[in-house]
Enzyme design. Structure first.
Site, PDB file in Angstrom:
ATOM      1  N   LYS A  48       0.818  -1.219   0.000  1.00 24.04           N
ATOM      2  CA  LYS A  48       0.000   0.000   0.000  1.00 24.04           C
ATOM      3  C   LYS A  48       0.851   1.268   0.000  1.00 24.04           C
ATOM      4  O   LYS A  48       0.530   2.253   0.667  1.00 24.04           O
ATOM      5  CB  LYS A  48      -0.973   0.001   1.180  1.00 24.04           C
ATOM      6  CG  LYS A  48      -1.815  -1.253   1.302  1.00 24.04           C
ATOM      7  CD  LYS A  48      -2.552  -1.575   0.009  1.00 24.04           C
ATOM      8  CE  LYS A  48      -3.608  -0.543  -0.347  1.00 24.04           C
ATOM      9  NZ  LYS A  48      -4.339  -0.876  -1.595  1.00 24.04           N
ATOM     10  N   GLY A  50       2.129   2.591  -3.144  1.00 25.16           N
ATOM     11  CA  GLY A  50       2.256   3.100  -4.497  1.00 25.16           C
ATOM     12  C   GLY A  50       2.709   2.060  -5.493  1.00 25.16           C
ATOM     13  O   GLY A  50       3.135   2.401  -6.598  1.00 25.16           O
ATOM     14  N   HIS A 110       6.949  -7.178  -3.004  1.00 27.41           N
ATOM     15  CA  HIS A 110       6.916  -6.546  -1.675  1.00 27.41           C
ATOM     16  C   HIS A 110       8.063  -7.072  -0.811  1.00 27.41           C
ATOM     17  O   HIS A 110       8.073  -6.854   0.408  1.00 27.41           O
ATOM     18  CB  HIS A 110       5.583  -6.825  -0.978  1.00 27.41           C
ATOM     19  CG  HIS A 110       4.400  -6.157  -1.612  1.00 27.41           C
ATOM     20  ND1 HIS A 110       4.397  -4.831  -1.973  1.00 27.41           N
ATOM     21  CD2 HIS A 110       3.170  -6.650  -1.944  1.00 27.41           C
ATOM     22  CE1 HIS A 110       3.221  -4.519  -2.497  1.00 27.41           C
ATOM     23  NE2 HIS A 110       2.473  -5.599  -2.500  1.00 27.41           N
ATOM     24  N   SER A 140      -4.111   2.719   4.815  1.00 28.17           N
ATOM     25  CA  SER A 140      -4.452   2.061   3.553  1.00 28.17           C
ATOM     26  C   SER A 140      -4.432   0.540   3.702  1.00 28.17           C
ATOM     27  O   SER A 140      -5.304  -0.165   3.174  1.00 28.17           O
ATOM     28  CB  SER A 140      -3.490   2.508   2.455  1.00 28.17           C
ATOM     29  OG  SER A 140      -3.875   1.992   1.199  1.00 28.17           O
ATOM     30  N   THR A 230      -3.170   8.933 -13.779  1.00 33.22           N
ATOM     31  CA  THR A 230      -3.744   9.738 -12.708  1.00 33.22           C
ATOM     32  C   THR A 230      -4.570   8.822 -11.812  1.00 33.22           C
ATOM     33  O   THR A 230      -5.036   7.753 -12.242  1.00 33.22           O
ATOM     34  CB  THR A 230      -4.644  10.850 -13.263  1.00 33.22           C
ATOM     35  OG1 THR A 230      -5.754  10.248 -13.941  1.00 33.22           O
ATOM     36  CG2 THR A 230      -3.865  11.770 -14.213  1.00 33.22           C
TER      37      THR A 230
END
Length: 297
Positions: A48, A50, A110, A140, A230
């Site tokens: 969480k 990005g 990760h 998040s 975006t």
């Protein structure tokens, strides 16, 4: 088309790091012997922080055709998760699947730095690491756990206490993981970026990432990549916000949105003063020798 049944691996430990469901023990074990190619790209981030955003940018930078069309391909296909299994195809651990995949291979992870493939740590391939302030990460991550049926859930306070425990935190202790990547930021094959900086200057970061990857993009192509990266565009795109994909119907709870807000500072709506101060104290102690800062007030 319905999503294949996803085999859930119970939480497990590997070399002292705790992994949560959807990571796969076989895949994690295979990473140690994974053969890295010179043009491999690893998109790495703490959970969480990005990861999806950076995956989208990287995959569209590599897109040779229509960026808009490429953006419709599920992100887990374009940039698979190294320490998981191929649920969309073979069902095998991704290190095994990627061995026969064509180059260039893009993959997310990760993993803490010390668990990356040894050849990547020795300078082979490219590593892009995205860091995010720890307070927003906690919020998040809690919301993801609350909304995903396959994740161990809990109250916010319970998940907070787990997050600040070096032994219980999933994917490693945030302060250790981020610090380790930061200490290798000057390696020739490493680019260290921050979520907050990307929010401030998305176009500049698309250019920075492209340059790091040795890709020269026209102004038009840069604009296309930015338009498809975006938060609003990604939130409405089922290929990046998987909860918009009908195939995932019934696999979430509490009206979960994988891409929720994408904001900086939402932690102020969640953390108590005591919790915020606890995180500040850990940061001061663990990161005191590093010139890495986040806006945490």
């Amino acid at each position: 088309m319905s999503l294949p049944s996803i085999p859930i691996c119970p939480p497990f430990y590997f070399k002292g790091v705790r992994f949560m469901p959807l990571a796969d023990r076989r895949a994690v074990e295979q990473v140690e012997s994974f053969e890295v190619r010179d043009d491999d790209v690893f998109v790495s981030a703490y959970q969480k922080s990005g990861t999806t955003w950076t995956q989208q940018i990287v995959s569209l930078i590599f897109a040779e055709g229509d960026v808009g069309e490429v953006s419709k391909i599920p992100l887990m296909v374009r940039v698979p998760w190294l320490e998981s299994i191929d649920v969309m195809g073979t069902g095998k651990p991704f290190p095994e699947v990627l061995n026969s995949a064509p180059s260039p291979r893009l993959m997310k992870t990760h993993l803490p730095y010390h668990l990356l493939p040894p050849q990547a740590r020795e300078g082979k391939g490219k590593i892009i690491y995205c860091a995010r302030n720890v307070k927003d990460v906690i919020v998040s991550f809690h919301n993801m756990r609350a909304g995903g049926k396959d994740f161990p859930s809990g109250t916010f306070d319970e998940n907070f206490e787990e997050f600040i425990s070096p032994e219980q935190a999933y994917f490693g202790f945030w302060w250790d993981v981020v610090q380790e990547y930061w200490r290798h930021k000057d390696a020739g094959n490493m680019l260290f970026i921050k979520f907050e900086d990307m929010k401030q200057d998305l176009r500049g970061h698309v250019v920075k990432i492209a340059n790091f990857l040795g890709k020269t993009l026209s102004d038009q192509r840069i604009d296309e990549v930015v338009a498809n990266c975006t938060f609003s565009a990604m939130k409405e795109n089922p290929a990046t916000n998987f909860t918009k994909d009908p195939a995932f119907k019934g696999k979430t709870r509490n009206n979960f949105e994988f891409m929720r807000k994408g904001e900086v500072g939402d932690w102020k709506n969640w953390l108590t003063d005591q919790q915020s101060q606890t995180l500040d104290a850990i940061y001061r102690e663990k990161m005191k020798d590093l010139d890495l800062t986040f806006e945490l007030q």
